[in-house]
Scaffold this active site. Structure first.
Site, PDB file in Angstrom:
ATOM      1  NE  ARG A 173      -3.536  -2.273   2.803  1.00 31.92           N
ATOM      2  CZ  ARG A 173      -3.240  -3.421   3.395  1.00 31.92           C
ATOM      3  NH1 ARG A 173      -2.029  -3.594   3.927  1.00 31.92           N
ATOM      4  NH2 ARG A 173      -4.129  -4.393   3.462  1.00 31.92           N
ATOM      5  CE  LYS A 198      -6.368  -0.767   4.741  1.00 36.31           C
ATOM      6  NZ  LYS A 198      -7.638  -0.888   3.973  1.00 36.31           N
ATOM      7  CG  HIS A 266      -5.155   0.893  -3.901  1.00 40.97           C
ATOM      8  ND1 HIS A 266      -4.369   0.617  -2.792  1.00 40.97           N
ATOM      9  CD2 HIS A 266      -6.188   0.006  -3.844  1.00 40.97           C
ATOM     10  CE1 HIS A 266      -4.913  -0.358  -2.092  1.00 40.97           C
ATOM     11  NE2 HIS A 266      -6.006  -0.745  -2.719  1.00 40.97           N
ATOM     12  NE  ARG A 269      -2.958  -3.475  -1.423  1.00 38.85           N
ATOM     13  CZ  ARG A 269      -2.529  -4.363  -0.528  1.00 38.85           C
ATOM     14  NH1 ARG A 269      -1.236  -4.623  -0.436  1.00 38.85           N
ATOM     15  NH2 ARG A 269      -3.369  -4.989   0.274  1.00 38.85           N
ATOM     16  CG  HIS A 292      -6.132  -8.962   1.206  1.00 39.19           C
ATOM     17  ND1 HIS A 292      -6.417  -9.323  -0.108  1.00 39.19           N
ATOM     18  CD2 HIS A 292      -5.946  -7.611   1.185  1.00 39.19           C
ATOM     19  CE1 HIS A 292      -6.402  -8.240  -0.865  1.00 39.19           C
ATOM     20  NE2 HIS A 292      -6.114  -7.203  -0.108  1.00 39.19           N
ATOM     21  CE1 TYR A 301      -6.596  -7.207  -7.116  1.00 40.95           C
ATOM     22  CE2 TYR A 301      -6.736  -8.306  -4.985  1.00 40.95           C
ATOM     23  CZ  TYR A 301      -6.508  -7.173  -5.739  1.00 40.95           C
ATOM     24  OH  TYR A 301      -6.186  -5.988  -5.108  1.00 40.95           O
TER      25      TYR A 301
END
Length: 320
Positions: A173, A198, A266, A269, A292, A301
């Site tokens: 990110r 995150k 982004h 990514r 994730h 994806y």
């Protein structure tokens, strides 16, 4: 999130302050999010913004500074009035869903602390969020974007290429790339770097030789001294690099490279994940590389790749 920020909650507009009991609870909640949950500054800012909007509405709706009793007496109709007011401010469904999620988190904490019990927010359905797929670049477009050839001794361009290679070559990110320090610089001999993403989730990310070379070139050309603990990537005046400058750099290259409007930091990514999947990478491996928490987040994806396969089929099959 500092104590001063919490104390100044909603006072920027010259409105009434919070009642003391709610202000104390708010302080404690942000202390909990910061020290026990380990949320990032960006996440804390998001929670602060959502709570500020909600309390501003309550102050207007009630006509007095809200207190914990007001939160306990909140009903479904008040929640719907809040959402309607945000709609009038042109808030998107995604923003409203995030606000509700943040407020539910706040109310769960209040209940766990024995301060307030109220289920009104849980009785309101989340706004329906349109299903959108990531918009990756093609391999050629992504490669052209991160190509540093011909940049000469332009250290700004060298910096931008190094950052973009971390997004496209490592799936970082933009916030993760810009949080790296000089000590953590992915140079030759450091084939893997540790990233804290995150929610404080840690992951190990492999670094490509082309990225090593780009970072080393930037370090060679950078006119400012870099201490071990200072940010790796600097702005033109020597301060920490703002994500906005990378966004602007990509925006300037859109016309030159005939890139779509969806070409953003982004998107690099997204391209990293999509191109790995197209090359046969395992979905679980991509999940780990992206950081994730849930495989369902990564599975989007597969839909992007399915569209690519169908497009190739329609173009290449003799009977299509």
């Amino acid at each position: 999130m500092t104590r001063d920020t919490i104390d100044g909650l909603l006072e920027a507009d010259g409105e009434l302050p919070l009642a003391d009991d709610l202000l104390r609870a708010t302080r404690r909640w942000f202390d909990h999010l910061t020290h026990e949950r380990g949320h990032s500054p960006a996440t804390l800012a998001s929670y602060e913004r959502d709570l500020r909007q909600f309390i501003r509405f309550l102050k207007s709706d009630l006509g007095h500074p809200p207190c914990l009793m007001d939160l306990a007496n909140l009903d479904v109709k008040a929640v719907r009035r809040f959402l309607a007011s945000r709609r009038r401010e042109e808030a998107t469904s995604r923003s409203l869903a995030r606000s509700i999620s943040a407020l539910r988190t706040f109310y769960r904490w209040l209940e766990n602390e024995g301060l307030v019990t109220n289920r009104a927010l849980s009785q309101v359905a989340m706004p329906r969020i349109p299903h959108t797929l990531p918009k990756p670049l093609t391999v050629d477009k992504a490669s052209a974007l991160v190509d540093g050839e011909g940049a000469g001794d332009d250290w700004i361009r060298a910096r931008d290429v190094a950052v973009m290679l971390l997004l496209y070559g490592a799936g970082l990110r933009i916030s993760e790339a810009l949080s790296l320090t000089r000590r953590e610089a992915p140079v030759s001999g450091r084939d893997v770097i540790r990233i804290v993403g995150k929610g404080g989730k840690e992951r190990l990310v492999p670094i490509l030789p082309v990225t090593h070379r780009a970072v080393e070139r930037y370090l060679k050309l950078c006119p400012y001294p870099l201490e071990a603990s200072t940010p790796l990537f600097l702005g033109a005046k020597g301060g920490p690099l703002s994500p906005r400058l990378i966004q602007l750099a990509i925006a300037r290259m859109r016309d030159e490279l005939s890139l779509p409007e969806t070409a953003t930091p982004h998107a690099l990514r997204h391209s990293f994940a999509t191109h790995l999947l197209a090359a046969g990478a395992d979905l679980r491996q991509i999940q780990e590389l992206l950081g994730h928490a849930s495989l369902s987040t990564t599975q989007v994806y597969t839909e992007v790749d399915r569209e690519r396969i169908l497009a190739v089929y329609d173009t290449a099959h003799p009977r299509a």
